[in-house]
Design an enzyme around this catalytic site. Structure first.
Site, PDB file in Angstrom:
ATOM      1  N   LYS A  53     -11.656  11.084 -21.379  1.00  0.00           N
ATOM      2  CA  LYS A  53     -10.196  10.954 -21.485  1.00  0.00           C
ATOM      3  C   LYS A  53      -9.805  10.603 -22.922  1.00  0.00           C
ATOM      4  O   LYS A  53      -8.832  11.137 -23.467  1.00  0.00           O
ATOM      5  CB  LYS A  53      -9.677   9.902 -20.493  1.00  0.00           C
ATOM      6  CG  LYS A  53      -9.680  10.411 -19.059  1.00  0.00           C
ATOM      7  CD  LYS A  53      -9.565   9.309 -18.025  1.00  0.00           C
ATOM      8  CE  LYS A  53      -9.806   9.906 -16.636  1.00  0.00           C
ATOM      9  NZ  LYS A  53     -10.056   8.915 -15.596  1.00  0.00           N
ATOM     10  N   GLN A  97      -8.965   2.921 -14.405  1.00  0.00           N
ATOM     11  CA  GLN A  97     -10.089   3.678 -13.858  1.00  0.00           C
ATOM     12  C   GLN A  97     -10.595   3.016 -12.580  1.00  0.00           C
ATOM     13  O   GLN A  97     -10.854   1.810 -12.553  1.00  0.00           O
ATOM     14  CB  GLN A  97     -11.201   3.766 -14.917  1.00  0.00           C
ATOM     15  CG  GLN A  97     -12.362   4.652 -14.528  1.00  0.00           C
ATOM     16  CD  GLN A  97     -12.005   6.137 -14.454  1.00  0.00           C
ATOM     17  OE1 GLN A  97     -11.111   6.612 -15.160  1.00  0.00           O
ATOM     18  NE2 GLN A  97     -12.687   6.864 -13.597  1.00  0.00           N
ATOM     19  N   ASP A 120      -1.557   8.869 -12.908  1.00  0.00           N
ATOM     20  CA  ASP A 120      -2.485   9.237 -11.832  1.00  0.00           C
ATOM     21  C   ASP A 120      -1.729   9.721 -10.590  1.00  0.00           C
ATOM     22  O   ASP A 120      -2.313  10.331  -9.704  1.00  0.00           O
ATOM     23  CB  ASP A 120      -3.304   8.005 -11.413  1.00  0.00           C
ATOM     24  CG  ASP A 120      -4.727   8.013 -11.928  1.00  0.00           C
ATOM     25  OD1 ASP A 120      -5.277   9.119 -12.111  1.00  0.00           O
ATOM     26  OD2 ASP A 120      -5.289   6.928 -12.130  1.00  0.00           O
TER      27      ASP A 120
HETATM   28  N1  GUN Z   1     -11.977   7.462 -10.569  1.00  0.00           N
HETATM   29  C1  GUN Z   1     -12.403   8.686 -10.163  1.00  0.00           C
HETATM   30  N2  GUN Z   1     -11.391   9.573 -10.222  1.00  0.00           N
HETATM   31  C2  GUN Z   1     -10.313   8.910 -10.670  1.00  0.00           C
HETATM   32  C3  GUN Z   1      -8.969   9.289 -10.957  1.00  0.00           C
HETATM   33  O1  GUN Z   1      -8.560  10.434 -10.785  1.00  0.00           O
HETATM   34  N3  GUN Z   1      -8.160   8.293 -11.421  1.00  0.00           N
HETATM   35  C4  GUN Z   1      -8.591   7.025 -11.589  1.00  0.00           C
HETATM   36  N4  GUN Z   1      -7.713   6.133 -12.027  1.00  0.00           N
HETATM   37  N5  GUN Z   1      -9.824   6.642 -11.331  1.00  0.00           N
HETATM   38  C5  GUN Z   1     -10.675   7.567 -10.877  1.00  0.00           C
END
Ligand code: GUN
Length: 285
Positions: A53, A97, A120
């Site tokens: 990211k 996350q 998200d």
């Molecule tokens: N952990 C695994 N996939 C995701 C996601 O799409 N967003 C977040 N915040 N954590 C994750």
């Protein structure tokens, strides 16, 4: 004959190229999209996602902040950071996350993120807006699935779409988005009886059940579009989807591979959501 492969890596690159141009224009108008990512603890897979990211932000010209917190961070400390970022003018998207360490209540943290910065699409208000069809920030993987189907040139209106999996992150939202595209949607899950009888009627089959190679050719109607959301790490270290790609591609229509299908789209849609959030927040100021 083998089916056409939907190249998620290439489609993702095309979208990122246009986002890069848009960010350059926005910067000219004094707006630099800003994303804050919070990682609590040392989960190795989460560490990789967060680094990807960060790289994507850098590559597209975003402002980015990554907050790496120790595994013993308290819920209160995390909520205080979220609150600070909610009020920070140069941050337009906040991503915490997941998974979080067990002593932190995930729901309390998601609920604390500003609805306008919830890139998200996990906040209950954004989920509610998705259900009623109002404007909202869409969850990234489901939005990526719809984008792949569109860019593969597949018409969804009037088609029978079957979704395998009912998670809050993929199965439920992707079903709503397919309905929004005027598909007729059936949901299957681990307790569904006679699943093959249902999936064999699908014009579009989206698989997000989290079991390696669960769907083989016997689940698939000839010519059906197959989208594999699975990412399962095998004992030999290789990544496998939920679809047995080699057998299914011999009967299906356009199909996504793993890796290189849905995976690359998730971060791309996160970047797109951050640009959308930045423009909306900027207009409100
Ligand atoms: N952990 C695994 N996939 C995701 C996601 O799409 N967003 C977040 N915040 N954590 C994750």
């Amino acid at each position: 004959m083998s089916a056409a492969i939907i190249n998620g890596k290439q489609i993702s690159e095309e979208i990122r190229n246009s986002l890069r141009n848009e960010v350059e224009q926005l910067k000219g108008q004094g707006l630099t999209p800003g994303l804050a990512v919070i990682l609590v603890g040392e989960d190795p897979a989460s560490g990789v996602y967060v680094r990807n990211k960060e790289k994507a932000c850098h590559d597209l010209g975003f402002y980015s902040e990554v907050h790496r917190l120790s595994a013993d961070t308290t819920e209160q400390e995390l909520l205080a950071l979220v609150d600070k970022l909610n009020h920070q003018q140069d941050i337009h998207g906040i991503l915490v996350q997941l998974p979080l360490p067990p002593h932190i209540h995930e729901k309390s943290v998601i609920d604390a993120i500003s609805v306008h910065k919830d890139v998200d699409g996990f906040h209950p208000i954004n989920v509610g807006n998705l259900v009623i069809g109002d404007d909202s920030l869409l969850p990234c993987t489901p939005a990526g699935v719809i984008e792949l189907i569109k860019r593969a040139g597949v018409e969804m209106s009037g088609k029978h779409a079957v979704v395998i999996g009912r998670s809050n992150i993929v199965g439920k939202p992707v079903s709503l988005l397919l309905q929004r595209e005027n598909a007729t949607v059936t949901m299957c899950h681990s307790r569904t009886n006679n699943m093959k009888e249902i999936t064999k009627q699908a014009d579009i089959l989206v698989v997000a059940i989290g079991r390696a190679n669960f769907v083989d050719a016997s689940f698939v109607k000839p010519g059906a579009v197959v989208i594999d959301v699975g990412m399962n790490r095998l004992d030999n270290g290789k990544l496998a989807g939920d679809v047995d790609f080699e057998s299914v591609k011999e009967v299906s229509g356009p199909i996504t591979p793993v890796p290189g299908g849905v995976g690359p789209m998730t971060i791309t849609m996160l970047m797109q959501n951050t640009v959308v959030a930045a423009k909306r927040l900027h207009q409100q100021r």
